[in-house]
Design an enzyme around this catalytic site. Structure first.
Site, mmCIF file in Angstrom:
data_model
loop_
_atom_site.group_PDB
_atom_site.id
_atom_site.type_symbol
_atom_site.label_atom_id
_atom_site.label_comp_id
_atom_site.label_asym_id
_atom_site.label_seq_id
_atom_site.Cartn_x
_atom_site.Cartn_y
_atom_site.Cartn_z
ATOM 1 N N SER A 299 0.478 -1.423 0.119
ATOM 2 C CA SER A 299 -0.256 -0.242 0.118
ATOM 3 C C SER A 299 0.756 1.113 -0.245
ATOM 4 C CB SER A 299 -0.611 -0.150 0.924
ATOM 5 O OG SER A 299 -1.079 0.980 1.409
ATOM 6 N N ASP B 279 -6.024 0.596 -9.319
ATOM 7 C CA ASP B 279 -7.165 1.031 -9.065
ATOM 8 C C ASP B 279 -7.868 1.199 -10.618
ATOM 9 O OD1 ASP B 279 -7.024 2.918 -6.914
ATOM 10 O OD2 ASP B 279 -6.201 4.338 -7.279
HETATM 11 C C1 S3P Z 1 -2.342 5.919 -3.228
HETATM 12 C C2 S3P Z 1 -2.540 3.832 -3.446
HETATM 13 C C3 S3P Z 1 -3.635 3.580 -3.418
HETATM 14 C C4 S3P Z 1 -4.853 3.471 -4.712
HETATM 15 C C5 S3P Z 1 -5.550 4.923 -3.944
HETATM 16 C C6 S3P Z 1 -4.198 5.501 -4.407
HETATM 17 C C7 S3P Z 1 -1.897 6.635 -3.313
HETATM 18 O O1 S3P Z 1 -4.322 2.833 -2.244
HETATM 19 O O2 S3P Z 1 -5.736 2.261 -4.466
HETATM 20 O O3 S3P Z 1 -6.708 5.410 -5.118
HETATM 21 O O4 S3P Z 1 -2.425 8.258 -3.606
HETATM 22 O O5 S3P Z 1 -0.749 6.644 -2.497
HETATM 23 P P1 S3P Z 1 -3.462 1.469 -1.036
HETATM 24 O O6 S3P Z 1 -2.423 2.688 -0.795
HETATM 25 O O7 S3P Z 1 -4.486 1.424 -0.469
HETATM 26 O O8 S3P Z 1 -3.789 0.134 -2.015
#
Ligand code: S3P
Length: 450
Positions: A180, A333
């Site tokens: 993440s 996403d």
């Molecule tokens: C993001 C990380 C992702 C993604 C989100 C944007 C970011 O989430 O799904 O739309 O900008 O760091 P996760 O880090 O929870 O996977």
């Protein structure tokens, strides 16, 4: 702010219907990248002096984040079309907000600001809409509490919650339990206030915008590639961040919708200029290429520290493929719109390792399967995998429940542009979180959306 900005102001749901029309044609620039826009505001708020941002995404998620950062003491002004200016307060310099911070639908805005507040000696309450209130925050609070912040939250750590930042933050070594970028970024942003080195070791590489922008603002960040494909990111704390101009490239996660629309609507040809090609964001392009898509990346160039290209896409016959779990972080996403592409393909598409989709703006795994089934497509969830039976051309005719999830809404609409019968969604308002102007842009390419 265009059509979607106004849609979001409405208190009542706004249903939309997409139906087949002629081929899609033309050139259209999708809005700025959401991840970079939010980070630009945050780092601008932590730098001393004036940060100028061009190409900013003026979507609801970014606007909510800007509101929260203003409440924390940063001066943020819109100076023109997609042009913004931030006067920051310095690392650790946030002021205590009087009211709860409202992040609306924005998981990124909320989690990254949690990290930043954790490194300041202030107390703040974090809140959001019903979708954000249902999402897990414990995973972010764990590293922040190890660094000395204290959270007043339920065991699951759902919003609303109150965070007391650390007076003397301590650096940690953190291995996120799930891949993440939000978790990684929250920990690094808290680490800005800590003396010494904060280290994040990620098992699979996730989007690296925080690391890149921190380096650009003058922080000492070292990234080591690990043998297993993971990365070790080491941040030296207590830097002075210097403001730098930021140019936000077009968002590949938004480009995904007109791109797949052009692939599945017969005889289409569309150009999407200036789309970010950061390799940690291009998993969808890799997958569509394997499915037989005709996508050319033209005029590859560097803009504002990121590779960008003009994507030219033509309608194509797609075939089903197997998408490995290891690719998920680079297209996390994009699964709802990939599933729509898979519905138009010949043969079966298997998407592996989608557990994280269950905790996005909605349970996206269930919502994606439901959106396909409502339109006559066979889709099964097997453990953490999604299996879609392609049929060349889905029946359509369904009414899709979007669960406050912008990407489910846009994916369903794209299905309706090429299915036999029209597709209706229950509510288009949340599209404005990431893609203001989506309706106008699709219409400008020839799509029929009412
Ligand atoms: C993001 C990380 C992702 C993604 C989100 C944007 C970011 O989430 O799904 O739309 O900008 O760091 P996760 O880090 O929870 O996977």
């Amino acid at each position: 702010m265009g059509c979607q900005g106004q849609l979001a102001m409405h208190a009542a749901p706004i249903p939309l219907t997409a139906r087949r029309n002629g081929p899609l044609a033309g050139r259209a620039r999708v809005p700025g990248d959401k991840s970079i826009s939010i980070r630009a505001l945050l780092l601008g708020a932590l730098a001393v002096g004036e940060t100028r941002i061009a190409g900013m995404l003026e979507g609801e998620d970014v606007l909510h984040t800007a509101g929260a950062l203003r409440a924390l003491g940063a001066h943020i002004a819109r100076t023109g079309e997609r042009r913004w200016q931030v006067h920051g307060v310095g690392v650790g310099g946030f002021a205590e907000p009087r009211d709860a911070l409202d992040f609306g639908n924005s998981g990124t805005g909320c989690r990254l600001t949690l990290g930043t507040v954790a490194g300041c000696p202030i107390t703040a309450t974090f809140d959001g809409d019903a979708s954000l209130r249902s999402r897990p925050m414990r995973r972010v609070l764990d590293p922040l509490e190890r660094m000395g912040a204290r959270a007043l939250a339920s065991a699951e750590g759902r919003l609303p919650l109150t965070l007391a930042g650390a007076r003397d933050p301590v650096p940690i070594v953190f291995k996120p339990p799930v891949p993440s970028a939000q978790l990684k970024s929250a920990t690094l942003l808290a680490g800005l206030s800590a003396p010494g080195e904060t280290v994040v070791i990620e098992a699979g590489a996730t989007r690296n915008h925080t690391e890149k922008m921190l380096t650009y603002f003058g922080a000492d960040v070292q990234v080591d590639r690990l043998d297993d494909g993971g990365r070790r990111i080491t941040l030296v704390g207590q830097p002075e961040l210097a403001p730098r101009p930021i140019m936000v490239p077009a968002d590949p996660s938004s480009a995904a919708f007109p791109l797949v629309a052009a692939l599945v609507v017969p005889r289409s040809e569309v150009v999407l200029p200036g789309v970010m090609m950061n390799p940690l964001r291009t998993g969808l392009l890799t997958t569509l290429g394997e499915m037989g898509a005709a996508i050319d990346a033209l005029e590859r160039r560097n803009e504002g520290g990121e590779q960008v290209a003009d994507l030219r896409v033509r309608a194509a016959t797609l075939r089903g493929v197997e998408v490995p779990a290891s690719r998920a972080p680079a297209m996390i996403d994009e699964y709802p719109i990939l599933a729509v592409a898979a519905a138009f393909a010949e043969g079966v598409t298997v998407m592996r390792g989608l557990k994280e989709l269950r905790v996005k703006e909605s349970d996206r795994l269930a919502a994606t399967a439901a959106l396909l089934r409502a339109n006559g497509v066979t889709a099964e969830i097997e453990g953490d995998d999604l299996v879609v039976q392609g049929s060349g051309r889905p029946a359509g005719g369904g009414v899709v429940t979007t669960h406050m999830d912008h990407r489910i809404a846009m994916a369903a609409i794209v299905l309706g542009f090429a299915s036999e019968r029209p597709v209706q969604i229950d509510d288009g308002r949340f599209i404005a979180t990431s893609f203001p102007g989506f309706v106008d842009l699709m219409r400008s390419l020839g799509a029929e959306l009412s």
